[in-house]
Design an enzyme around this catalytic site. Structure first.
Site, PDB file in Angstrom:
ATOM      1  N   ASN A 150    -116.696   7.379  30.632  1.00  0.00           N
ATOM      2  CA  ASN A 150    -117.280   7.654  29.315  1.00  0.00           C
ATOM      3  C   ASN A 150    -117.984   9.010  29.174  1.00  0.00           C
ATOM      4  O   ASN A 150    -118.052   9.548  28.079  1.00  0.00           O
ATOM      5  CB  ASN A 150    -118.194   6.497  28.873  1.00  0.00           C
ATOM      6  CG  ASN A 150    -119.331   6.242  29.815  1.00  0.00           C
ATOM      7  OD1 ASN A 150    -119.256   6.573  31.001  1.00  0.00           O
ATOM      8  ND2 ASN A 150    -120.398   5.657  29.308  1.00  0.00           N
ATOM      9  N   GLU A 245    -125.737   3.257  39.438  1.00  0.00           N
ATOM     10  CA  GLU A 245    -126.102   3.403  38.016  1.00  0.00           C
ATOM     11  C   GLU A 245    -125.130   2.514  37.247  1.00  0.00           C
ATOM     12  O   GLU A 245    -123.970   2.887  37.069  1.00  0.00           O
ATOM     13  CB  GLU A 245    -125.960   4.869  37.579  1.00  0.00           C
ATOM     14  CG  GLU A 245    -126.841   5.857  38.335  1.00  0.00           C
ATOM     15  CD  GLU A 245    -128.294   5.809  37.896  1.00  0.00           C
ATOM     16  OE1 GLU A 245    -128.595   5.191  36.853  1.00  0.00           O
ATOM     17  OE2 GLU A 245    -129.132   6.391  38.604  1.00  0.00           O
ATOM     18  N   CYS A 279    -123.698   3.746  28.383  1.00  0.00           N
ATOM     19  CA  CYS A 279    -124.432   2.738  29.149  1.00  0.00           C
ATOM     20  C   CYS A 279    -125.786   2.440  28.516  1.00  0.00           C
ATOM     21  O   CYS A 279    -126.238   1.305  28.503  1.00  0.00           O
ATOM     22  CB  CYS A 279    -124.605   3.182  30.594  1.00  0.00           C
ATOM     23  SG  CYS A 279    -125.422   4.771  30.750  1.00  0.00           S
TER      24      CYS A 279
HETATM   25  P1  NAD Z   1    -115.736   0.747  36.297  1.00  0.00           P
HETATM   26  O1  NAD Z   1    -116.743   0.039  37.111  1.00  0.00           O
HETATM   27  O2  NAD Z   1    -114.522  -0.004  35.882  1.00  0.00           O
HETATM   28  O3  NAD Z   1    -115.195   2.047  37.068  1.00  0.00           O
HETATM   29  C1  NAD Z   1    -116.071   3.064  37.529  1.00  0.00           C
HETATM   30  C2  NAD Z   1    -115.424   3.790  38.704  1.00  0.00           C
HETATM   31  O4  NAD Z   1    -115.338   2.885  39.823  1.00  0.00           O
HETATM   32  C3  NAD Z   1    -113.999   4.297  38.440  1.00  0.00           C
HETATM   33  O5  NAD Z   1    -113.863   5.583  38.998  1.00  0.00           O
HETATM   34  C4  NAD Z   1    -113.154   3.271  39.191  1.00  0.00           C
HETATM   35  O6  NAD Z   1    -111.902   3.787  39.595  1.00  0.00           O
HETATM   36  C5  NAD Z   1    -114.040   2.984  40.400  1.00  0.00           C
HETATM   37  N1  NAD Z   1    -113.742   1.733  41.110  1.00  0.00           N
HETATM   38  C6  NAD Z   1    -113.161   0.613  40.620  1.00  0.00           C
HETATM   39  N2  NAD Z   1    -113.047  -0.319  41.600  1.00  0.00           N
HETATM   40  C7  NAD Z   1    -113.582   0.214  42.722  1.00  0.00           C
HETATM   41  C8  NAD Z   1    -113.759  -0.251  44.058  1.00  0.00           C
HETATM   42  N3  NAD Z   1    -113.354  -1.457  44.429  1.00  0.00           N
HETATM   43  N4  NAD Z   1    -114.352   0.566  44.960  1.00  0.00           N
HETATM   44  C9  NAD Z   1    -114.768   1.794  44.602  1.00  0.00           C
HETATM   45  N5  NAD Z   1    -114.613   2.306  43.350  1.00  0.00           N
HETATM   46  C10 NAD Z   1    -114.039   1.520  42.420  1.00  0.00           C
HETATM   47  O7  NAD Z   1    -116.507   1.325  35.022  1.00  0.00           O
HETATM   48  P2  NAD Z   1    -115.908   2.025  33.704  1.00  0.00           P
HETATM   49  O8  NAD Z   1    -115.192   1.011  32.879  1.00  0.00           O
HETATM   50  O9  NAD Z   1    -115.201   3.287  34.060  1.00  0.00           O
HETATM   51  O10 NAD Z   1    -117.268   2.468  32.966  1.00  0.00           O
HETATM   52  C11 NAD Z   1    -117.985   1.634  32.110  1.00  0.00           C
HETATM   53  C12 NAD Z   1    -119.182   1.011  32.785  1.00  0.00           C
HETATM   54  O11 NAD Z   1    -119.986   2.013  33.389  1.00  0.00           O
HETATM   55  C13 NAD Z   1    -120.084   0.300  31.802  1.00  0.00           C
HETATM   56  O12 NAD Z   1    -120.527  -0.913  32.373  1.00  0.00           O
HETATM   57  C14 NAD Z   1    -121.246   1.269  31.619  1.00  0.00           C
HETATM   58  O13 NAD Z   1    -122.444   0.685  31.172  1.00  0.00           O
HETATM   59  C15 NAD Z   1    -121.354   1.844  32.992  1.00  0.00           C
HETATM   60  N6  NAD Z   1    -122.049   3.124  32.958  1.00  0.00           N
HETATM   61  C16 NAD Z   1    -123.304   3.209  33.508  1.00  0.00           C
HETATM   62  C17 NAD Z   1    -124.011   4.406  33.428  1.00  0.00           C
HETATM   63  C18 NAD Z   1    -125.397   4.559  34.007  1.00  0.00           C
HETATM   64  O14 NAD Z   1    -125.812   5.689  34.213  1.00  0.00           O
HETATM   65  N7  NAD Z   1    -126.124   3.482  34.281  1.00  0.00           N
HETATM   66  C19 NAD Z   1    -123.423   5.509  32.795  1.00  0.00           C
HETATM   67  C20 NAD Z   1    -122.147   5.377  32.265  1.00  0.00           C
HETATM   68  C21 NAD Z   1    -121.458   4.183  32.355  1.00  0.00           C
END
Ligand code: NAD
Length: 471
Positions: A150, A245, A279
């Site tokens: 995002n 995060e 987020c």
């Molecule tokens: P996601 O968890 O699906 O993916 C995030 C990353 O993790 C991607 O690069 C993905 O390829 C990787 N990933 C997936 N499976 C993995 C594994 N088994 N091991 C290691 N890496 C793995 O999240 P998304 O859909 O891309 O993003 C949305 C989410 O992120 C929402 O829940 C949002 O709230 C959160 N978010 C949090 C913050 C914050 O700062 N707290 C900021 C932005 C987004």
């Protein structure tokens, strides 16, 4: 686009199409890395440790400044890429890039302020022994960064830039939905650092992300993404240093003495910016009954003004969500809430990857739309009586990222600030507020550790104590 390992641009026969969620067209392809590529990146990042650790703090700072200058010069190009691959309206994508320039600048500055301290050992030692003792902050080694779709540039920088400022090497695994702008960023950074210091490997999370998480040769994982992935990573990281995060379900509380116009503006941008894929977006709006109807009338009126359309059009307010399966999930969450008794005040419809900005009244705490994070443009309204009930509702969540409160009553503001369980409480501002230097990171299921350059650097160093006994 190619990935970048050990200063080389690497392609593969195996490629993933990157689609524009606005029209489904292929923007570009990226290589799908395999485990061998991940291990090559880990080996390169380890071999490059000496080359960054031998740079002076001034050289590291200058390299970060140079990257910052180039990013600023190329900000329109990078913002356009974010718009294309994420579907983020250009007007918001350019804000992300401007913030990224700031994040790099703050990191360049902070690279010069990594201090240890003197430690008075005579408070505990035997009285006749005298010491000079001090601590040094030293790099961890190799930082693995895993990022979501995002905010593909600024969230990547919140990991890469402090890691470099603290003289670590980095391997980033960008999201496969939107990897191109991150790759461009890494291409820029790589020009100003020795080869192998900054690496980017494109591939699946379950394979490439997991290889970073489980490797004994990666010293820390800094992860931003969903709670489910974060929890899985922490179960796989086997004692490795972690920053998580994670997701949020942030409340916006509007009390009876609030400035309603300000609160409505905060709700519109907090709930609907980037189509709700933020987020710290406003995910629950908690209204004191005394002002609820007035707030809702104005909120619906202002929401109707939002323009959906092509993200590249500079007047567009809302673009598509990241892909059709995400849009279908959001549509289902809305329909389930309506089936369970919520009133649809505005929006609610899906068209391919577009979801209309949606306002739901009379929701209850057991509905999915309130209990869990909806990563889409949906604003559920919850009515309460007074500040105590508002705080109870805000805290009735497994998440605790940030919160926003609108009130002009000082004691209510302080009560909310003290009693809301969240990593940040904003008074007269939405939860979606973030300045890039502030400590940022959630409580409860929303994560552990803090970002915000100075705070990220603290977590990207080891502390070594050196004690000299007088002879
Ligand atoms: P996601 O968890 O699906 O993916 C995030 C990353 O993790 C991607 O690069 C993905 O390829 C990787 N990933 C997936 N499976 C993995 C594994 N088994 N091991 C290691 N890496 C793995 O999240 P998304 O859909 O891309 O993003 C949305 C989410 O992120 C929402 O829940 C949002 O709230 C959160 N978010 C949090 C913050 C914050 O700062 N707290 C900021 C932005 C987004």
């Amino acid at each position: 686009m190619k990935m970048l390992i050990n200063g080389e641009f690497i392609d593969k026969d195996d490629k993933q199409n990157i689609l524009n969620p606005y029209n489904g067209e292929i923007i570009d392809t990226v290589p799908i890395a395999n485990l061998g590529d991940a291990h090559y990146a880990i080996e390169s990042a380890n071999l490059a440790k000496d080359s960054i650790q031998n740079m002076s703090a001034k050289e590291v700072s200058n390299a970060l400044y140079s990257a910052c200058v180039e990013l600023e010069e190329r900000k329109d190009e990078i913002a356009e890429l974010i718009s294309l691959e994420v579907g983020k309206p250009y007007k918001h994508a350019i804000v992300e890039v401007n913030r990224s320039v700031e994040t790099l600048k703050l990191s360049a500055e902070e690279a010069k302020r990594i201090y240890g301290e003197t430690v008075p050992l005579d408070v505990a030692g035997s009285a006749d022994e005298k010491f000079y003792a001090f601590t040094k902050k030293i790099p961890l080694g190799v930082v693995g960064a895993i990022t979501p779709f995002n905010f593909p540039v600024n969230l990547a920088l919140h990991k890469i830039a402090p890691a470099l400022a603290a003289k670590n090497t980095v391997i980033i695994k960008p999201p496969m939905e939107a990897p191109i702008s991150t790759l461009k960023l890494v291409e820029i950074l790589n020009k100003y650092f020795p080869k192998g210091v900054v690496n980017a490997v494109t591939g699946y999370g379950s394979e490439i992300g997991d290889a970073l998480v489980t490797s004994p040769d990666v010293d820390k994982i800094s992860f931003t993404g969903s709670v489910a992935t974060g929890l899985f990573i922490s179960s796989r990281a086997r004692g490795k240093k972690l920053t998580l995060e994670l997701g949020g379900n942030d409340p916006l509380i509007v009390l009876e003495d609030a400035n309603i116009e300000d609160a409505v503006n905060a709700a519109v941008s907090g709930a609907f910016s980037n189509s709700g894929q933020v987020c710290i977006g406003v995910k629950r709006i908690i209204l004191d009954n005394k002002i609820a109807d007035e707030f809702i009338d104005l909120f619906v009126k202002e929401t109707k003004k939002l323009k959906l359309g092509n993200p590249l059009d500079k007047s567009t307010d809302l673009g598509p969500v990241i892909d059709e399966s995400a849009a279908i999930n959001i549509e289902e969450t809305i329909n389930n809430a309506i089936k369970d008794g919520a009133d649809l005040l505005y929006g609610g419809k899906r068209n391919n990857c577009f979801i209309e900005p949606t306002i739901l009244d009379n929701v209850n705490m057991s509905m999915d739309v309130v209990a869990n994070e909806t990563f889409g443009p949906v604003a559920p309204l919850i009515r309460v009586n007074g500040v105590d009930e508002a705080i109870n509702v805000a805290n009735d969540s497994k998440y605790g990222l940030q919160a926003g409160v609108f009130t002009n009553n000082l004691s209510n503001a302080l009560k909310c600030a003290e009693e809301i369980v969240a990593g940040g409480v904003m008074i007269n501002k939405a939860s979606s507020f973030r300045a890039d230097n502030m400590p940022f990171g959630g409580f409860k299921s929303s994560g552990m550790g803090k970002e915000g350059i100075k705070y990220a650097i603290e977590d990207m160093c080891k502390t070594k104590l050196i004690a000299f006994k007088h002879i």
